[in-house]
Enzyme design. Structure first.
Site, PDB file in Angstrom:
ATOM      1  N   GLU A 213     -40.324   1.514   4.634  1.00  0.00           N
ATOM      2  CA  GLU A 213     -39.297   1.706   3.607  1.00  0.00           C
ATOM      3  C   GLU A 213     -39.913   1.645   2.214  1.00  0.00           C
ATOM      4  OE1 GLU A 213     -35.934  -0.857   4.014  1.00  0.00           O
ATOM      5  OE2 GLU A 213     -36.283  -1.153   6.146  1.00  0.00           O
TER       6      GLU A 213
ATOM      7  N   LYS B 124     -40.401  -0.034  -1.309  1.00  0.00           N
ATOM      8  CA  LYS B 124     -40.239  -1.400  -1.839  1.00  0.00           C
ATOM      9  C   LYS B 124     -39.635  -1.252  -3.232  1.00  0.00           C
ATOM     10  CE  LYS B 124     -42.531  -5.882  -2.337  1.00  0.00           C
ATOM     11  NZ  LYS B 124     -41.838  -6.377  -3.485  1.00  0.00           N
TER      12      LYS B 124
ATOM     13  N   ARG C 297     -32.651 -14.230  -4.344  1.00  0.00           N
ATOM     14  CA  ARG C 297     -33.886 -14.529  -3.600  1.00  0.00           C
ATOM     15  C   ARG C 297     -34.099 -16.031  -3.438  1.00  0.00           C
ATOM     16  NH1 ARG C 297     -38.344 -16.215  -2.260  1.00  0.00           N
ATOM     17  NH2 ARG C 297     -40.376 -15.266  -2.622  1.00  0.00           N
TER      18      ARG C 297
HETATM   19  P1  ATP Z   1     -42.733  -9.950  -4.984  1.00  0.00           P
HETATM   20  O1  ATP Z   1     -43.034 -11.007  -5.992  1.00  0.00           O
HETATM   21  O2  ATP Z   1     -43.885  -9.065  -4.656  1.00  0.00           O
HETATM   22  O3  ATP Z   1     -41.442  -9.216  -5.204  1.00  0.00           O
HETATM   23  P2  ATP Z   1     -41.675 -11.824  -3.102  1.00  0.00           P
HETATM   24  O4  ATP Z   1     -42.520 -13.026  -2.909  1.00  0.00           O
HETATM   25  O5  ATP Z   1     -40.380 -11.974  -3.824  1.00  0.00           O
HETATM   26  O6  ATP Z   1     -42.574 -10.680  -3.673  1.00  0.00           O
HETATM   27  P3  ATP Z   1     -42.280 -10.372  -0.808  1.00  0.00           P
HETATM   28  O7  ATP Z   1     -42.339 -11.000   0.514  1.00  0.00           O
HETATM   29  O8  ATP Z   1     -43.574 -10.078  -1.420  1.00  0.00           O
HETATM   30  O9  ATP Z   1     -41.345 -11.249  -1.709  1.00  0.00           O
HETATM   31  O10 ATP Z   1     -41.516  -9.000  -0.771  1.00  0.00           O
HETATM   32  C1  ATP Z   1     -40.234  -8.948  -0.337  1.00  0.00           C
HETATM   33  C2  ATP Z   1     -39.343  -8.605  -1.504  1.00  0.00           C
HETATM   34  O11 ATP Z   1     -39.314  -7.217  -1.722  1.00  0.00           O
HETATM   35  C3  ATP Z   1     -37.958  -8.994  -1.127  1.00  0.00           C
HETATM   36  O12 ATP Z   1     -37.694 -10.288  -1.624  1.00  0.00           O
HETATM   37  C4  ATP Z   1     -37.061  -7.942  -1.720  1.00  0.00           C
HETATM   38  O13 ATP Z   1     -36.520  -8.449  -2.918  1.00  0.00           O
HETATM   39  C5  ATP Z   1     -37.990  -6.810  -2.089  1.00  0.00           C
HETATM   40  N1  ATP Z   1     -37.700  -5.544  -1.375  1.00  0.00           N
HETATM   41  C6  ATP Z   1     -37.651  -4.348  -1.986  1.00  0.00           C
HETATM   42  N2  ATP Z   1     -37.428  -3.369  -1.109  1.00  0.00           N
HETATM   43  C7  ATP Z   1     -37.314  -3.937   0.108  1.00  0.00           C
HETATM   44  C8  ATP Z   1     -37.097  -3.427   1.419  1.00  0.00           C
HETATM   45  N3  ATP Z   1     -36.956  -2.143   1.661  1.00  0.00           N
HETATM   46  N4  ATP Z   1     -37.076  -4.335   2.441  1.00  0.00           N
HETATM   47  C9  ATP Z   1     -37.238  -5.650   2.216  1.00  0.00           C
HETATM   48  N5  ATP Z   1     -37.453  -6.174   0.990  1.00  0.00           N
HETATM   49  C10 ATP Z   1     -37.492  -5.339  -0.058  1.00  0.00           C
END
Ligand code: ATP
Length: 609
Positions: free
Chosen positions: A262, A264, A284
């Site tokens: 998907e 991001k 979050r």
């Molecule tokens: P980052 O700081 O890189 O956003 P994070 O620590 O909040 O990361 P990650 O595990 O790195 O979280 O990435 C998941 C995040 O990406 C999710 O919290 C969500 O907000 C975002 N996201 C965007 N698109 C998607 C998607 N298609 N599926 C799941 N999560 C997504």
């Protein structure tokens, strides 16, 4: 339990420096509590009245607290001269708790229980409107009058939001597990294995409801089997699943085989709960954001009608004129407490839904991703058109996220290039038979982000544990650099990894210093470890995003340093790309394990180039 006894435990916990010892002391406290006293005790050791997702921290102004003390002194017939000097005395000691203790206000007659104090504080916290301040003062004064000096110490700190015992969620999970297992004189292998299994069950239950009070009460009432009653339920946020990182389409396909991939999106993660009549949205870090996003709540109610559901998506600012999504810097302006309606007209949101966790009374998070997605697509329109076309139908706020299913690494890379060109952050690949793993970061979801210029391919999120006075041009700001740490979930420790002195504007540095000043402590709190000593230590609370050129090994930092090793990990040329992030708490910071993975990715990339 009498509140005075509870305070004696707090006094012992305050002097403890090791996390395991802290968990063991907390377990002793929990063993003495009835099931119904467990939630208030657990909320209060973390300085809260409710589980954190309910919000409403106490944070009373010092002015009100001083007036309550003054009233209590008056009623107990204490020296009037003392009453008029309370403000100076507070400024001198710098600690409302020590002041309250020294004033010796209590008559010692009342023997209020922990539950009663908690209930009284709830009443105080809820009072609003005309005359409420006088009412708060009077009720708080009554509490001071009925408590011992030691209890007054903790009550004063609590109401001002300055309890700060350093009890993180993982320490509570440990302590709850310990209430079920007798600690042997020596750590045996068998004990450790049993502890690990029990701890996992406690953590799993916590991940489903985000309420340690509820988990604790069940555990104390019915033991481990009681935790089976904790199921996902509408209104209790589920701790969010997170991604691991890999460096290319080939690595992703090698790991997952055929996978869903998907875009991001870079916006707000929203976990949306519909109970058949009302809608609640959690961020979050599980804060309620319903009030900020009225269009999401409205359309969710219209789409779901009387059905119950929990689903997740990323909300992005939408630019109707150009039919595109706004970058994060614009979307973030929707996060506000005032002028919400005006702003929602200026920057409307679209929400790309990517997971379904609960539907019509049934938890679906244990079903394979492909099945969840099938059900999700039956609820929300899915668009499989070309990337340049929008993914949410024009008349809607919700639409299913864009997705391809493939086992071809080349296709993954092509999709990555396309979405990056569209301005998105990168891609997230999902294991087709993977369940939704609440509260955990694993390879069921793998992110591949746009590379930054430097050798380090991703930003990291660091918890601030201290700061340095400014020198030279920075003298007037009072801050020259901050000390950042990563989190180690296995030990609950915050381990230093970088001293960061750039990235913010002067104005932002000043704001940051003011925020950190509120959190200053004498020396590092328990669980904070660093080889560098900052001018001021602070409570680990704020998380900032940091970009660096490279990860290196260094003898001055503690991140990833195992016993006998002399070097930890360090960031080279770190700079902040954001001020404190509201969507992350200290335990959401980048973990040591992630740093190790980033280091390996960097090394592999170095070998390839
Ligand atoms: P980052 O700081 O890189 O956003 P994070 O620590 O909040 O990361 P990650 O595990 O790195 O979280 O990435 C998941 C995040 O990406 C999710 O919290 C969500 O907000 C975002 N996201 C965007 N698109 C998607 C998607 N298609 N599926 C799941 N999560 C997504």
């Amino acid at each position: 339990m009498k509140f005075d006894t509870f305070s004696e435990y707090l006094a012992r916990m305050e002097t403890i420096s090791g996390r395991l010892e802290l968990a063991s002391q907390l377990a002793s406290l929990l063993r003495e509590l009835s099931p119904s006293e467990t939630p208030p005790a657990l909320y209060m050791v973390q300085g809260q009245l409710y589980p954190p997702f309910v919000g409403a921290p106490m944070g009373m102004a010092s002015r009100l607290l001083l007036r309550a003390m003054e009233k209590a002194l008056e009623e107990s017939g204490k020296d009037p001269a003392l009453r008029s000097r309370l403000g100076d005395l507070l400024a001198e000691s710098g600690d409302p708790g020590i002041l309250a203790e020294r004033l010796n206000m209590g008559t010692g007659m009342g023997k209020m229980g922990l539950g009663e104090i908690h209930a009284a504080l709830l009443v105080i916290a809820k009072q609003a409107g005309s005359g409420s301040q006088e009412e708060k003062i009077s009720r708080l004064a009554d509490l001071f009058l009925s408590l011992s000096p030691l209890s007054a110490r903790y009550l004063a700190r609590f109401v001002m939001g300055r309890l700060r015992l350093g009890v993180g969620d993982s320490t509570i999970v440990d302590a709850l597990a310990r209430t079920l297992i007798e600690t042997p004189l020596e750590d045996t292998v068998g004990w450790k294995a049993e502890m690990k299994a029990v701890r996992q069950k406690v953590e799993d239950a916590y991940n489903l409801c985000s309420d340690l009070g509820r988990v604790g009460e069940m555990l104390r009432k019915e033991g481990l089997v009681g935790l089976d009653h904790i199921r996902p339920s509408v209104g209790f946020p589920i701790r969010m699943a997170l991604c691991e990182r890999l460096g290319s389409g080939a690595e992703i396909i090698e790991k997952l085989g055929k996978a869903a991939v998907e875009s991001k999106y870079d916006g707000f993660r929203c976990q949306i709960h519909c109970d058949g009549t009302s809608v609640r949205i959690f961020s979050r870090n599980l804060e309620e954001t319903t009030g900020m996003f009225p269009e999401l709540a409205r359309e969710a109610r219209a789409l779901l009608g009387r059905r119950t559901a929990i689903f997740e998506g990323e909300a992005l600012g939408y630019d109707a004129e150009n039919d595109s999504y706004h970058p994060f810097q614009v979307t973030i302006t929707r996060k506000r407490k005032h002028n919400i309606l005006e702003k929602s007209e200026e920057i409307p949101l679209k929400c790309l839904v990517f997971d379904l966790l609960f539907l019509d009374g049934e938890a679906v998070m244990d079903q394979p991703f492909s099945e969840r997605r099938r059900r999700l697509e039956s609820l929300f329109p899915a668009h499989r058109r070309k990337l340049s076309e929008r993914e949410v139908p024009p008349e809607h706020v919700f639409g299913a996220s864009r997705l391809i299913v493939t086992s071809d690494p080349h296709e993954v890379d092509l999709f990555f290039d396309e979405v990056v060109e569209e301005g998105f952050e990168g891609i997230i690949a999902k294991r087709l038979d993977g369940v939704y793993t609440a509260g955990s970061r694993n390879f069921n979801w793998i992110k591949l982000k746009r590379s930054y210029k430097g050798a380090l391919s991703d930003t990291v999120d660091l918890v601030l544990i201290g700061y340095y006075r400014g020198k030279g041009l920075r003298t007037k700001l009072g801050i020259g650099a901050v000390l950042g740490a990563v989190f180690d979930p296995a030990t609950g420790e915050f381990l230093s990894i970088a001293r960061i002195g750039s990235g913010l504007t002067e104005e932002k540095w000043k704001e940051l210093r003011e925020m950190l000043d509120e959190l200053r402590t004498n020396g590092p709190l328990q669980g904070v470890r660093s080889g560098l000593v900052p001018d001021f230590w602070v409570v680990p609370k704020y998380v900032v995003t940091v970009l660096a050129d490279e990860l290196t090994r260094s003898p001055v930092h503690m991140a990833g340093r195992t016993e006998g090793e002399e070097e930890g990990y360090a960031l080279r040329f770190p700079r902040m790309v954001s001020g404190p992030r509201e969507d992350k708490g200290p335990e959401d910071a980048t973990t040591v394990t992630e740093i190790k993975r980033l280091f390996d990715l960097q090394r592999q990339r170095g070998l390839r180039e």
